[in-house]
Design an enzyme around this catalytic site. Structure first.
Site, short mmCIF file in Angstrom:
data_model
loop_
_atom_site.label_atom_id
_atom_site.label_comp_id
_atom_site.label_asym_id
_atom_site.label_seq_id
_atom_site.Cartn_x
_atom_site.Cartn_y
_atom_site.Cartn_z
N TYR A 93 0.84 -1.20 0.00
CA TYR A 93 0.00 0.00 0.00
C TYR A 93 0.88 1.25 0.00
O TYR A 93 0.63 2.19 -0.77
CB TYR A 93 -0.89 -0.05 1.24
CG TYR A 93 -1.87 1.10 1.39
CD1 TYR A 93 -3.02 1.17 0.62
CD2 TYR A 93 -1.64 2.09 2.34
CE1 TYR A 93 -3.92 2.20 0.78
CE2 TYR A 93 -2.54 3.14 2.52
CZ TYR A 93 -3.68 3.19 1.73
OH TYR A 93 -4.57 4.23 1.89
N LYS A 125 0.99 3.99 -2.95
CA LYS A 125 0.58 5.37 -2.66
C LYS A 125 1.74 6.34 -2.92
O LYS A 125 1.50 7.51 -3.29
CB LYS A 125 0.07 5.49 -1.23
CG LYS A 125 -1.28 4.81 -0.99
CD LYS A 125 -2.36 5.35 -1.90
CE LYS A 125 -3.77 5.12 -1.39
NZ LYS A 125 -4.79 5.50 -2.37
N1 LIG Z 1 -9.80 6.41 5.21
C1 LIG Z 1 -8.58 6.90 5.40
O1 LIG Z 1 -8.22 7.35 6.52
C2 LIG Z 1 -7.61 6.94 4.26
C3 LIG Z 1 -6.29 7.36 4.52
C4 LIG Z 1 -5.41 7.46 3.46
C5 LIG Z 1 -5.82 7.16 2.16
N2 LIG Z 1 -7.11 6.73 1.95
C6 LIG Z 1 -7.48 6.40 0.58
O2 LIG Z 1 -8.75 6.99 0.28
C7 LIG Z 1 -9.40 6.22 -0.73
C8 LIG Z 1 -10.82 5.89 -0.29
O3 LIG Z 1 -10.76 4.98 0.79
P1 LIG Z 1 -11.89 4.84 1.91
O4 LIG Z 1 -11.22 5.02 3.22
O5 LIG Z 1 -13.06 5.69 1.57
O6 LIG Z 1 -12.24 3.28 1.77
P2 LIG Z 1 -13.59 2.50 1.39
O7 LIG Z 1 -13.26 1.06 1.42
O8 LIG Z 1 -14.71 3.00 2.25
O9 LIG Z 1 -13.90 2.98 -0.10
C9 LIG Z 1 -13.17 2.53 -1.21
C10 LIG Z 1 -14.14 2.24 -2.33
O10 LIG Z 1 -13.39 1.86 -3.50
C11 LIG Z 1 -14.12 0.83 -4.15
N3 LIG Z 1 -13.23 0.05 -5.02
C12 LIG Z 1 -12.28 -0.84 -4.65
N4 LIG Z 1 -11.69 -1.37 -5.73
C13 LIG Z 1 -12.27 -0.81 -6.82
C14 LIG Z 1 -12.10 -0.96 -8.23
N5 LIG Z 1 -11.18 -1.81 -8.73
N6 LIG Z 1 -12.88 -0.21 -9.06
C15 LIG Z 1 -13.82 0.65 -8.57
N7 LIG Z 1 -14.02 0.82 -7.24
C16 LIG Z 1 -13.27 0.09 -6.38
C17 LIG Z 1 -14.70 0.00 -3.01
O11 LIG Z 1 -15.79 -0.82 -3.45
C18 LIG Z 1 -15.10 1.08 -2.02
O12 LIG Z 1 -16.46 1.49 -2.17
C19 LIG Z 1 -8.51 5.00 -0.96
O13 LIG Z 1 -7.68 5.23 -2.09
C20 LIG Z 1 -7.68 4.93 0.30
O14 LIG Z 1 -6.47 4.24 0.11
C21 LIG Z 1 -8.01 6.60 2.96
#
Ligand SMILES: NC(=O)c1ccc[n+]([C@@H]2O[C@H](COP(=O)([O-])OP(=O)(O)OC[C@H]3O[C@@H](n4cnc5c(N)ncnc54)[C@H](O)[C@@H]3O)[C@@H](O)[C@H]2O)c1
Length: 300
Positions: free
Chosen positions: A169, A173
Site C-alpha cells: 500500500y 501510494k
Molecule cells: N480512510 C482513510 O483514513 C484513508 C487514509 C489514506 C488514504 N485513503 C485512501 O482513500 C481512498 C478511499 O478509501 P476509503 O477510506 O473511503 O475506503 P472505502 O473502502 O470505504 O472505499 C473505497 C471504495 O473503492 C471501491 N473500489 C475498490 N476497488 C475498486 C475498483 N477496482 N474499481 C472501482 N471501485 C473500487 C470499493 O468498493 C469502495 O467502495 C482510498 O484510495 C484509500 O487508500 C483513505
C-alpha cells in the site's frame, strides 16, 4: 456552488471518502459519474448497490448523477468509465481517483496475490482512468476546445512517510504521489492540472484499526467524518484552483497542509569516481547536514 456546470467522475464513490466527494461535488453544482465496483446500470443511469444509493441521494437533493460499475484498474473498463461521462454529459472536466483496497500484512508475510491486488487497484487504478481522460482532453484541446480540467489523486500518509504492515500500500501510494508530479507537467499542455490528497477519515478501510481514535463524538465536531476531506477535493475540482498543480495536500478533520516532498539535499561532488573507502565519511557528513526524515507510521 464552486463546481457549477462541471462534469466529474469519482472512482470508488459508493462508500467512504469517494461517496463524500461525490455528494459534495454535486452540492457544488457538478454533474457526477458515481463509480464503484459491480454496479449494474440501467438506461436512466441508476443502479443497485452503494453507487446506486449515492446516485439516488444526489438526485433526491436536486443534483445530477449517473452510476458506473467498472473496475478502475481494467483498461477497457476505465475507458468505458470516461465514456460514461461523455455520453451522459457531453464531456469530462474532473477525474477524482479515489478507489482503493487494503491487504495489510508485514512484508515478510505478504503474498504475491496481496502485493499484486494492492498495486493493481491503486496504481493501475489511477493510471487507467487518467490515461483515458488525458486522451479525451488532448483530443478536445487539438479540436480547439478551451480545457480547464482537473485530476485529483488519492495518496496517503503511508505513501509519503511509509507505514509498518503496509508495504504494498505504501509503495503504491508513493507511486501515486510521483505519478501526480508527472501528470501535472504532461497534462498541463492540454489545460489540465493534477494534484493529490493524503486524507485521513473514518471509513470501512480504517474504522476497525482506529476504532477508538476515529470514533464519532456524541456531540460537537465529528473530526474524522469523511465529508471533512471533501471541501478540498471540491475546490481542487473547481475552476478557482487554476494554477495549483503538482501538489500533495494532507487533509484531515479541519486541517489542510501542503506536503513538502522529496527535494535535492546536501551534496558533495568529488569531480571524479569515488574510492569506496572514502564514501562512508562523505555520506555521514551529508547525513549530519540533512534533516532527519519524519518517522515511518507504526515504527516504534
Ligand atoms: N480512510 C482513510 O483514513 C484513508 C487514509 C489514506 C488514504 N485513503 C485512501 O482513500 C481512498 C478511499 O478509501 P476509503 O477510506 O473511503 O475506503 P472505502 O473502502 O470505504 O472505499 C473505497 C471504495 O473503492 C471501491 N473500489 C475498490 N476497488 C475498486 C475498483 N477496482 N474499481 C472501482 N471501485 C473500487 C470499493 O468498493 C469502495 O467502495 C482510498 O484510495 C484509500 O487508500 C483513505
Amino acid at each position: 456552488m464552486i463546481c457549477e456546470g462541471r462534469v466529474a467522475v469519482v472512482t470508488g464513490a459508493g462508500r467512504g471518502l469517494g461517496r463524500a466527494h461525490a455528494l459534495e461535488l454535486a452540492r457544488q453544482g457538478a454533474r457526477v459519474v458515481v463509480n464503484d465496483l459491480g454496479a449494474e446500470v440501467d438506461g436512466s443511469g441508476r443502479s443497485g448497490g452503494p453507487a446506486g444509493e449515492v446516485v439516488d441521494e444526489i438526485r433526491a437533493a436536486g443534483g445530477e448523477a449517473v452510476a458506473n460499475g467498472d473496475d478502475v484498474a481494467d483498461w477497457a473498463g476505465a475507458e468505458h468509465l470516461v465514456a460514461t461521462a461523455v455520453d451522459a454529459y457531453g464531456r469530462l472536466d474532473v477525474l477524482v481517483n479515489n478507489a482503493g483496497i487494503l491487504r495489510d500484512r508485514m512484508l515478510v508475510s505478504t503474498s504475491e496475490e496481496e502485493w499484486d491486488a494492492v498495486v493493481r487497484v491503486h496504481l493501475r487504478g489511477h493510471f487507467c482512468p487518467t490515461r483515458h481522460a488525458a486522451a479525451h482532453w488532448r483530443d478536445r484541446s487539438k479540436a480547439g476546445d478551451d480545457i480547464d480540467a482537473r485530476v485529483v489523486n488519492t495518496s496517503s500518509g503511508a505513501g509519503l512517510l511509509g507505514s509498518v504492515g503496509q508495504a504494498a500500500y505504501s509503495a503504491a501510494k508513493a507511486g501515486i504521489a510521483a505519478l501526480t508530479l508527472v501528470e501535472a507537467v504532461e497534462l498541463g499542455r492540454y489545460g489540465a492540472t493534477a494534484n493529490a490528497i493524503a486524507p485521513a477519515a473514518r471509513t470501512r478501510m480504517t474504522e476497525a484499526v482506529f476504532a477508538d481514535t476515529m470514533a464519532a463524538p456524541e456531540d460537537g465536531f465529528d473530526a474524522m467524518a469523511p465529508d471533512n476531506v471533501s471541501p478540498l477535493v471540491a475546490w481542487l475540482a473547481s475552476a478557482d484552483s487554476a494554477g495549483v498543480t503538482g501538489r500533495v495536500f494532507e487533509v484531515e478533520a479541519g486541517k489542510i497542509s501542503v506536503a513538502d516532498g522529496w527535494r535535492h539535499g546536501p551534496e558533495v561532488d568529488r569531480g571524479q569516481r569515488w574510492d569506496p573507502e572514502e564514501v562512508g565519511a562523505a555520506v555521514r557528513d551529508l547525513l549530519a547536514k540533512a534533516p532527519d526524515p519524519d518517522p515511518v507510521y507504526g515504527a516504534s
